[in-house]
Enzyme design. Structure first.
Site, mmCIF file in Angstrom:
data_model
loop_
_atom_site.group_PDB
_atom_site.id
_atom_site.type_symbol
_atom_site.label_atom_id
_atom_site.label_comp_id
_atom_site.label_asym_id
_atom_site.label_seq_id
_atom_site.Cartn_x
_atom_site.Cartn_y
_atom_site.Cartn_z
ATOM 1 N N LYS A 78 35.556 31.338 47.842
ATOM 2 C CA LYS A 78 36.352 31.249 46.614
ATOM 3 C C LYS A 78 37.347 30.104 46.746
ATOM 4 C CE LYS A 78 39.263 34.383 43.790
ATOM 5 N NZ LYS A 78 39.841 35.745 43.730
ATOM 6 N N SER A 153 38.734 38.287 39.623
ATOM 7 C CA SER A 153 38.819 36.845 39.529
ATOM 8 C C SER A 153 37.826 36.121 40.439
ATOM 9 C CB SER A 153 40.234 36.383 39.879
ATOM 10 O OG SER A 153 40.529 36.715 41.221
ATOM 11 N N SER A 177 39.733 42.063 42.477
ATOM 12 C CA SER A 177 38.978 40.820 42.285
ATOM 13 C C SER A 177 37.766 40.615 43.180
ATOM 14 C CB SER A 177 39.900 39.624 42.443
ATOM 15 O OG SER A 177 40.624 39.473 41.256
HETATM 16 N N1 GLN Z 1 42.496 41.600 37.336
HETATM 17 C C1 GLN Z 1 43.643 41.695 38.168
HETATM 18 C C2 GLN Z 1 44.662 40.650 37.751
HETATM 19 O O1 GLN Z 1 44.412 39.958 36.848
HETATM 20 C C3 GLN Z 1 43.266 41.555 39.596
HETATM 21 C C4 GLN Z 1 43.057 40.162 40.029
HETATM 22 C C5 GLN Z 1 42.847 40.022 41.520
HETATM 23 O O2 GLN Z 1 42.521 40.974 42.214
HETATM 24 N N2 GLN Z 1 43.098 38.827 42.002
HETATM 25 O O3 GLN Z 1 45.687 40.516 38.307
#
Ligand code: GLN
Length: 486
Positions: A78, A153, A177
């Site tokens: 990532k 994400s 994420s």
């Molecule tokens: N969807 C969550 C957020 O927007 C988690 C994102 C993540 O785990 N980086 O913060």
């Protein structure tokens, strides 16, 4: 044989027997990317030359014998993880031209193991989002249905693995994420316990919640990657000074005698899609047939988790993202009249709308006079959520639940309404607030043919329990191995 379809463990066998070379395998992954990446958009940067050089070095190491299981394996990471000399954007315009002078610890551990990094995966900007639509570059599409989101994400990582563009990937998980995109793309995603894996070189979103973890085609591969990345790092003071076990040992474990808790607050949650509920029932049946006893449990503060998370995470983000001021990194707005205007214009143009929203929310929640009511209160709720889990783990080995209330939604469906997007994180944020590990393992398909994951959570540093349960379930459920048509 289509080499790009291999799992890490299958490829490692062939490589160690010298039946294939890392160069062949890496070329197969790169040509797979050429063929399907235009339909998926899972990458921000490709490292073709570096990858081939690493593959040749791996082939030399393999020829000597006794190489590590990741030696010669082409994989992606990532774009939130720093890679020395390779652009690391975090999905943001503000880091568009940031070339880190060092590797994240997890990246250097992969390199030391001989892994071949083929590219950097697309993601929601600064890991803020659940759909990968918040990338400053382009959205990623779900390989199972290009009209749908891959989750986020770490959507680029999960989509790349699902589409066989590389054998596995590393993602990061602050509130789901890794697990949520793994669920939406039909692959395995493991969020380790807070402190299990080094965060050094992981661009910070919310430092008390962030963890790096594997996204893979099989549970065995997740264990193999954990062996490479887990363990204490003197460069990250929040990494546990505890040696990591051999995670592949856990794959031998059996479910008989285990107790798995099914939280009623999750199963009764508003918005749980009937397809997902049905697959959960099937999963419970499968796990019971494997000898586990599945019992109802209660995690009474679940209903407050999303609210607590969306105060704590933006609060920490507002502080972490203060460093992007147009001076130290990449992007700077042109022709300001003074310093204040330079900061303002840089941050207004450099950050996308969701990141700006979180910075505003977080700054507000931390401001004088509001701190106790918001950040302070959210921290107290966090303690209650931790206690909920501690109580359940006194009598259960693990907790099982859905990963996401619905299968992958349509691109654009939730963009106009951030609150609905936030609410879809209900089943994943509790593990981050409590610091416990969680895994998503493919569980079945919705009526529309979309993959759905099963989440397994265990007590702190019990990743082995997750792997035991997930591995047994994976074999019995018989859903992994199905591939999207691309
Ligand atoms: N969807 C969550 C957020 O927007 C988690 C994102 C993540 O785990 N980086 O913060």
């Amino acid at each position: 044989m289509e080499l790009f379809r291999l799992t890490v463990s299958e490829a490692a066998d062939l490589l160690s027997r010298r039946e294939i070379s890392s160069r062949e395998l890496t070329l197969a992954a790169l040509s797979r990317i050429e063929a399907v990446e235009p339909k998926v958009g899972a990458f921000i940067t490709l490292c073709r030359e570096e990858a081939l050089a690493a593959a040749d070095a791996a082939d030399k190491a393999l020829a000597k014998g006794g190489a590590a299981p990741l030696c010669g394996i082409p994989l992606s990471v990532k774009d939130v993880l720093c890679t020395k000399g390779v652009r690391t954007t975090c999905g943001s315009k503000i880091l568009e031209s940031f070339f880190p002078p060092y590797d994240a610890t997890v990246v250097s551990r992969l390199k030391d193991a001989g892994a071949v990094i083929i590219g950097k995966n697309n993601m929601d900007e600064f890991a803020m989002g659940s759909s990968t639509e918040n990338s400053a570059f382009h959205p990623t599409r779900n390989p199972w249905d290009p009209c749908r989101i891959p989750g986020g994400s770490s959507g680029g990582s999960a989509a790349a693995v699902a589409a066989d563009m590389g054998l596995c990937s590393l993602g990061s998980d602050t509130g789901g994420s890794i697990r949520q995109p793994a669920s939406h793309c039909g692959v395995v995603g493991l969020k380790p316990s807070y402190g299990r894996v080094s965060r050094y070189g992981l661009v910070a979103y919310a430092s008390s919640l962030d963890q790096v973890g594997p996204i893979t085609k099989s549970v065995r591969d997740a264990a193999i990657l954990m062996n490479a990345i887990a363990g204490h790092d003197p460069k990250d003071s929040t990494s546990m000074p505890k040696s990591a076990p051999d995670f592949t040992e856990a794959l031998r474990g059996e479910l008989s005698g285990m107790t798995l808790g099914l939280p009623k607050e999750y199963m009764e949650a508003e918005g749980l899609a009937p397809d997902v509920a049905l697959l959960m029932e099937k999963a419970v049946k499968t796990l019971s047939e494997l000898g586990a006893s599945c019992v109802p449990v209660s995690l009474p503060h679940t209903g407050y988790a999303v609210a607590a998370y969306y105060l704590i995470a933006p609060a920490e983000a507002s502080s972490n993202l203060a460093r992007y001021d147009g001076v130290k990194y990449g992007f700077r707005a042109e022709n300001p009249n003074d310093l204040a205007e330079m900061y303002k214009n840089t941050r207004s143009a450099g950050f996308g709308p969701e990141v700006r929203r979180r910075i505003l929310l977080g700054t507000y929640a931390l401001s004088a006079g509001y701190y106790d009511a918001y950040y302070g209160k959210a921290s107290q709720v966090r303690t209650l959520i931790m206690r909920d889990f501690a109580r359940v783990f006194a009598s259960c080995d693990a907790v099982i639940s859905p990963v996401s209330p619905t299968p992958a939604f349509l691109i654009g469906e939730k963009c106009a309404d951030p609150l609905t997007m936030y609410l879809s994180d209900i089943f994943t944020v509790p593990a981050n607030l409590a610091g416990i590990p969680g895994i998503s393992v493919p569980c079945g398909f919705s009526a529309d043919g979309l993959p759905v994951g099963l989440q397994i959570m265990a007590d702190h540093f019990k990743e082995e329990t997750l792997l035991t349960v997930a591995h047994a379930f994976e074999a019995a459920a018989g859903v992994s191995g199905k591939k999207p048509q691309l």
